[in-house]
Design a protein around this motif. Sequence first.
Motif, short mmCIF file in Angstrom:
data_model
loop_
_atom_site.label_atom_id
_atom_site.label_comp_id
_atom_site.label_asym_id
_atom_site.label_seq_id
_atom_site.Cartn_x
_atom_site.Cartn_y
_atom_site.Cartn_z
N GLU A 1 -21.46 -11.16 31.63
CA GLU A 1 -22.77 -11.78 31.40
C GLU A 1 -23.80 -10.66 31.27
O GLU A 1 -24.56 -10.39 32.20
N PRO A 2 -23.83 -10.02 30.11
CA PRO A 2 -24.76 -8.89 29.96
C PRO A 2 -26.21 -9.37 29.91
O PRO A 2 -26.52 -10.44 29.40
N LYS A 3 -27.10 -8.53 30.46
CA LYS A 3 -28.52 -8.82 30.43
C LYS A 3 -29.25 -7.93 29.43
O LYS A 3 -30.32 -8.27 28.96
N SER A 4 -28.63 -6.78 29.13
CA SER A 4 -29.27 -5.84 28.19
C SER A 4 -28.22 -5.24 27.26
O SER A 4 -27.01 -5.34 27.50
N PHE A 5 -28.71 -4.59 26.23
CA PHE A 5 -27.83 -4.00 25.22
C PHE A 5 -26.97 -2.86 25.79
O PHE A 5 -25.88 -2.60 25.30
N GLU A 6 -27.44 -2.20 26.82
CA GLU A 6 -26.70 -1.07 27.41
C GLU A 6 -25.33 -1.48 27.93
O GLU A 6 -24.44 -0.65 28.04
N GLU A 7 -25.15 -2.73 28.25
CA GLU A 7 -23.87 -3.21 28.77
C GLU A 7 -22.85 -3.47 27.65
O GLU A 7 -21.68 -3.70 27.92
N LEU B 1 -17.56 -13.60 26.79
CA LEU B 1 -18.93 -13.08 26.74
C LEU B 1 -19.92 -14.23 26.85
O LEU B 1 -19.97 -15.09 25.98
N ASN B 2 -20.69 -14.26 27.94
CA ASN B 2 -21.70 -15.29 28.18
C ASN B 2 -23.07 -14.64 27.99
O ASN B 2 -23.46 -13.76 28.76
N GLN C 1 -31.90 -11.71 26.85
CA GLN C 1 -32.99 -12.13 25.98
C GLN C 1 -32.45 -12.27 24.56
O GLN C 1 -31.45 -11.65 24.20
N PHE C 2 -33.13 -13.07 23.77
CA PHE C 2 -32.64 -13.39 22.42
C PHE C 2 -32.40 -12.14 21.58
O PHE C 2 -31.33 -12.01 20.97
N ASP C 3 -33.33 -11.21 21.54
CA ASP C 3 -33.17 -10.02 20.71
C ASP C 3 -32.04 -9.12 21.23
O ASP C 3 -31.28 -8.52 20.47
N HIS C 4 -31.87 -9.06 22.55
CA HIS C 4 -30.76 -8.30 23.13
C HIS C 4 -29.42 -8.97 22.81
O HIS C 4 -28.43 -8.29 22.52
N ALA C 5 -29.39 -10.29 22.88
CA ALA C 5 -28.17 -11.03 22.59
C ALA C 5 -27.71 -10.80 21.16
O ALA C 5 -26.51 -10.62 20.90
N HIS D 1 -22.02 -22.92 23.87
CA HIS D 1 -23.35 -22.44 23.49
C HIS D 1 -23.57 -21.06 24.11
O HIS D 1 -23.59 -20.93 25.34
N GLN D 2 -23.69 -20.05 23.29
CA GLN D 2 -23.87 -18.65 23.67
C GLN D 2 -22.72 -18.10 24.51
O GLN D 2 -22.89 -17.18 25.30
#
Length: 146
Positions: free
Chosen positions: A57-63, A79-80, A85-89, A112-113
């Motif tokens: 469940e990543p929160k940012s692009f670094e993951e 991958l959940n 955030q939308f742009d990071h996802a 969904h996502q």
Amino acid sequence: MWNKMMQILGLSDEEPRTEKMRELAREDHSSDVVQMQRKAAVVSLHTQKQLKMILCEPKSFEEAQTIADHLRTHRPVVLNLHKAQFDHAIRIMDFISGTIYALGGRMEKIGHQIFLCAPDNVEIQGAISDLLKQQTEYNQAASKSK
């Protein structure tokens, strides 16, 4: 010389020569078996290593790189993207889909996502998206009938 003359005339016993030839044939056969045993690789079917599935469940692009590393080591990843955030996802999905393409794997949407990312050593059977579509159509039909 005397033995050779007797063998030609058929008066001598050929048993010693025949026995010697049999022994040579046995030695050749046993050496062939040893060579075949050395070349053959024995693989046990019951020593299959256990497959791990990674839940992320990543929160940012670094993951995203960590997720790609799991895929490179032939581990499937669920991958959940709900916490991102939308742009990071979107950036994470771009990065992971490129990784999967490069590895020859597959990606399937399972909710969904939520995505199942599988490397080339994992086979995905069935399609959850078809079930989700059928459920949506059923819910829409049920709401119209009310």
